[in-house]
Design a protein around this motif. Sequence first.
Motif, PDB file in Angstrom:
ATOM      1  N   UNK A 149     -12.181  10.708 -14.637  1.00  0.00           N
ATOM      2  CA  UNK A 149     -11.128  10.657 -15.660  1.00  0.00           C
ATOM      3  C   UNK A 149     -10.269  11.915 -15.652  1.00  0.00           C
ATOM      4  N   UNK A 150     -10.914  13.073 -15.536  1.00  0.00           N
ATOM      5  CA  UNK A 150     -10.172  14.337 -15.639  1.00  0.00           C
ATOM      6  C   UNK A 150      -9.344  14.652 -14.395  1.00  0.00           C
ATOM      7  N   UNK A 151      -9.502  13.854 -13.333  1.00  0.00           N
ATOM      8  CA  UNK A 151      -8.721  14.096 -12.115  1.00  0.00           C
ATOM      9  C   UNK A 151      -7.226  13.936 -12.355  1.00  0.00           C
ATOM     10  N   UNK A 152      -6.866  13.212 -13.409  1.00  0.00           N
ATOM     11  CA  UNK A 152      -5.441  13.025 -13.706  1.00  0.00           C
ATOM     12  C   UNK A 152      -4.807  14.276 -14.295  1.00  0.00           C
ATOM     13  N   UNK A 153      -5.607  15.161 -14.884  1.00  0.00           N
ATOM     14  CA  UNK A 153      -5.089  16.352 -15.556  1.00  0.00           C
ATOM     15  C   UNK A 153      -4.857  17.497 -14.572  1.00  0.00           C
ATOM     16  N   UNK A 154      -3.965  18.430 -14.934  1.00  0.00           N
ATOM     17  CA  UNK A 154      -3.829  19.644 -14.121  1.00  0.00           C
ATOM     18  C   UNK A 154      -5.196  20.318 -13.995  1.00  0.00           C
ATOM     19  N   UNK A 196     -11.604  21.093 -17.320  1.00  0.00           N
ATOM     20  CA  UNK A 196     -12.923  21.451 -17.852  1.00  0.00           C
ATOM     21  C   UNK A 196     -13.016  21.272 -19.372  1.00  0.00           C
ATOM     22  N   UNK A 197     -11.944  21.568 -20.090  1.00  0.00           N
ATOM     23  CA  UNK A 197     -12.004  21.487 -21.545  1.00  0.00           C
ATOM     24  C   UNK A 197     -11.430  20.222 -22.140  1.00  0.00           C
ATOM     25  N   UNK A 198     -11.096  19.242 -21.305  1.00  0.00           N
ATOM     26  CA  UNK A 198     -10.474  18.018 -21.806  1.00  0.00           C
ATOM     27  C   UNK A 198     -11.465  17.124 -22.539  1.00  0.00           C
ATOM     28  N   UNK A 199     -10.992  16.505 -23.606  1.00  0.00           N
ATOM     29  CA  UNK A 199     -11.766  15.466 -24.278  1.00  0.00           C
ATOM     30  C   UNK A 199     -11.691  14.215 -23.419  1.00  0.00           C
ATOM     31  N   UNK A 200     -12.782  13.436 -23.371  1.00  0.00           N
ATOM     32  CA  UNK A 200     -12.788  12.249 -22.510  1.00  0.00           C
ATOM     33  C   UNK A 200     -13.295  11.019 -23.266  1.00  0.00           C
ATOM     34  N   UNK A 201     -12.492   9.960 -23.218  1.00  0.00           N
ATOM     35  CA  UNK A 201     -12.899   8.641 -23.711  1.00  0.00           C
ATOM     36  C   UNK A 201     -13.381   7.812 -22.540  1.00  0.00           C
ATOM     37  N   UNK A 202     -14.355   6.927 -22.803  1.00  0.00           N
ATOM     38  CA  UNK A 202     -14.833   6.036 -21.759  1.00  0.00           C
ATOM     39  C   UNK A 202     -15.718   4.966 -22.348  1.00  0.00           C
ATOM     40  N   UNK A 203     -16.755   4.605 -21.624  1.00  0.00           N
ATOM     41  CA  UNK A 203     -17.599   3.478 -22.024  1.00  0.00           C
ATOM     42  C   UNK A 203     -19.075   3.852 -21.970  1.00  0.00           C
ATOM     43  N   UNK A 243      -6.002  18.681 -24.062  1.00  0.00           N
ATOM     44  CA  UNK A 243      -5.902  17.530 -23.175  1.00  0.00           C
ATOM     45  C   UNK A 243      -6.909  16.439 -23.558  1.00  0.00           C
ATOM     46  N   UNK A 244      -6.446  15.188 -23.523  1.00  0.00           N
ATOM     47  CA  UNK A 244      -7.296  14.014 -23.772  1.00  0.00           C
ATOM     48  C   UNK A 244      -7.229  13.129 -22.540  1.00  0.00           C
ATOM     49  N   UNK A 245      -8.386  12.697 -22.038  1.00  0.00           N
ATOM     50  CA  UNK A 245      -8.418  11.868 -20.828  1.00  0.00           C
ATOM     51  C   UNK A 245      -9.098  10.526 -21.099  1.00  0.00           C
TER      52      UNK A 245
END
Length: 201
Positions: free
Chosen positions: A38-43, A48-55, A71-73
């Motif tokens: 998921x975080x591959x889309x972010x700079x 490392x500090x991005x919030x991540x939504x998933x399943x 950042x939200x991913x």
Amino acid sequence: MNRYKITTYCLLSFFALLLFFQAPAQQLPSKAMQIKTAVLAAPEDLREGAMVYGYDARGTWTVLREGSNDMVCIADDPNTEGFSVACYHKQLEPFMERGRELRKEGKNFKEIFDTREAEAKAGTLQMPKDGATLYSLSAAAEDYDGMNGEVKNTYLRYVVYIPWATQESTGLALKPEAPGMPWIMDPGTHRAHIMINPPKE
């Protein structure tokens, strides 16, 4: 059919159904692999500090990781063909969350657009004041191995939300006239945004 055979048949049917309904969960990438892709889309310096939504293991939408930056991913949807993840500035979260709520209610694109437009104009839906960026990363199904968190031949595009902006206020074209040329979509609305689609190699 005697009682023993009936009981055996019922048990086998039960376990077959159990395996059937568990199969999707077994094919779902782990929490760690979802976060990794998921975080591959972010700079890179914001991953490392991005919030991540998933399943979760049952396929239910959830927060996989709390964030420590802006950042939200969003992890790849296992029910959609191919690979697609996105990361965006947290100022876009009210807009994104409202969209998720309306889709869950069964609203179509126009209904969602009109609802958010009215709410943004009324001030009940908070939109970015200075612009906010979304990064979208995609790949073909054959180039994505979710179980191992590996993806190749990706394509990254950029969206910069600038609510209420117009062609006149920005000088942007209404359509791309050259590969990778930025242009404005939905001008004059709450959803006005700059589209940047780099040429595919």
